[in-house]
Design an enzyme around this catalytic site. Structure first.
Site, PDB file in Angstrom:
ATOM      1  N   ARG A  80       4.401  -7.342  16.645  1.00 22.11           N
ATOM      2  CA  ARG A  80       2.937  -7.488  16.248  1.00 22.11           C
ATOM      3  C   ARG A  80       2.767  -8.751  15.252  1.00 22.11           C
ATOM      4  O   ARG A  80       1.701  -9.237  15.056  1.00 22.11           O
ATOM      5  CB  ARG A  80       2.434  -6.068  15.446  1.00 22.11           C
ATOM      6  N   ARG A  91      -8.141   5.295 -17.373  1.00 24.05           N
ATOM      7  CA  ARG A  91      -8.553   4.885 -15.927  1.00 24.05           C
ATOM      8  C   ARG A  91      -9.206   6.284 -15.297  1.00 24.05           C
ATOM      9  O   ARG A  91      -8.818   7.418 -15.170  1.00 24.05           O
ATOM     10  CB  ARG A  91      -7.268   4.674 -15.092  1.00 24.05           C
ATOM     11  N   PRO A 120       7.035  -0.125   8.347  1.00 30.58           N
ATOM     12  CA  PRO A 120       8.353  -0.164   7.403  1.00 30.58           C
ATOM     13  C   PRO A 120       7.822   0.098   5.815  1.00 30.58           C
ATOM     14  O   PRO A 120       6.987  -0.577   5.277  1.00 30.58           O
ATOM     15  CB  PRO A 120       9.070  -1.413   7.534  1.00 30.58           C
ATOM     16  N   GLU A 121       8.190   1.023   5.379  1.00 30.42           N
ATOM     17  CA  GLU A 121       8.044   1.327   3.845  1.00 30.42           C
ATOM     18  C   GLU A 121       9.044   0.981   2.811  1.00 30.42           C
ATOM     19  O   GLU A 121      10.101   0.714   3.541  1.00 30.42           O
ATOM     20  CB  GLU A 121       7.564   2.671   3.723  1.00 30.42           C
ATOM     21  N   HIS A 126       9.881 -11.094  21.597  1.00 30.17           N
ATOM     22  CA  HIS A 126       9.812 -10.599  20.220  1.00 30.17           C
ATOM     23  C   HIS A 126      10.897 -11.044  19.216  1.00 30.17           C
ATOM     24  O   HIS A 126      10.635 -10.602  18.069  1.00 30.17           O
ATOM     25  CB  HIS A 126       9.372  -9.039  19.968  1.00 30.17           C
TER      26      HIS A 126
END
Ligand SMILES: [Zn+2]
Length: 271
Positions: A109, A152, A2-3, A90
């Site tokens: 997981r 940077r 998931p983003e 789960h």
């Protein structure tokens, strides 16, 4: 995995059934995910009313009327389901509302997490302390990037993945935004012109909003009995498309740095 857009659509889906509702039952079906749940999690949530839901980076925040915020992270494989027909092995955490809706966290997981923090201490607590602005918020933009990246020498791709520069961006959306903005992932961050940083910030917003919209259009699926929140397929510009043709006709390339893949177009993203 998931983003940010998946977390955003998950939060919106949960809001539809949780906002303003009282939690009449809270059941932890195990004691931990990636780390132990707060030992008093059940007592502190049971009987509380949900006052609001929001997202910070890739964390979902559920505010309750006791001055606490319930925080979830979906890890690698977490998802919430609304009113599943049955519970499986789960399904680790179950909330029930005063309307009789059942909201279940599934995480095969178990890299996810659940925490409870006083709402007024949220910004000072881990992992939010020192975190950069939201990519869809008002602070983030070309001006912010120009300040944050000045001097940077690290590659722009690494800088966009740094949570202190901007919060919640993962590998997929950084690859997509750099392609949309036409910037080489390896370009030294401090050597990108202000005009190109403006384009980059706009590209970051555009790829995230498009994904959230795609997820929003899958909101219909929430009506499914075992409706899983937040997952949807998207058409990537470069991500996962090594060897395929970019819209410019060149072949999309992939490079690997410290185990992480970068997909890019060698022609559109020359510098
Ligand atoms: Zn191209």
């Amino acid at each position: 995995m998931p983003e940010l857009p998946e977390v955003e659509t998950t939060v919106r889906g949960l809001a539809a059934v949780l906002e303003g509702r009282r939690l009449i039952s809270v059941e932890a079906r195990r004691a931990d995910l990636r780390r132990p749940f707060p030992p008093d999690l059940r007592q502190r949530l049971t009987g509380a009313t949900v006052t609001g839901l929001r997202r910070r980076a890739k964390y979902g925040l559920i505010d309750i009327d006791r001055g606490d915020t319930f925080i979830f992270h979906l890890g690698m494989s977490g998802s919430w389901r609304i009113d599943p027909v049955s519970l499986g092995k789960h399904d680790h955490f179950v909330l029930e509302t005063d309307e009789g809706r059942r909201i279940v966290l599934n995480d095969p997981r178990r890299f996810g997490s659940l925490d409870l923090v006083p709402t007024d201490a949220l910004e000072r607590s881990e992992p939010f302390a020192g975190m950069g602005p939201e990519p869809l918020g008002e602070t983030f933009g070309g001006a912010w990037l120009a300040t944050a990246l000045a001097g940077r020498t690290a590659p722009i791709k690494a800088m966009l993945l740094d949570q202190r520069i901007v919060a919640g961006l993962g590998n997929i959306y950084v690859c997509e935004a750099l392609h949309l903005a036409g910037i080489a992932p390896t370009r030294a961050a401090g050597r990108i012109s202000r005009a190109r940083l403006d384009r980059l910030a706009a590209a970051v917003r555009q790829v995230l909003l498009a994904a959230i919209e795609a997820g929003g259009s899958s909101l219909r699926d929430y009506a499914r009995p075992d409706g899983e929140l937040g997952y949807f397929s998207a058409q990537w510009r470069v991500y996962g498309r090594e060897g395929e043709a970019c819209h410019c006709g060149a072949s999309i390339a992939r490079r690997v740095d410290s185990g992480r893949s970068t997909f890019f177009c060698p022609r559109c993203q020359r510098s």
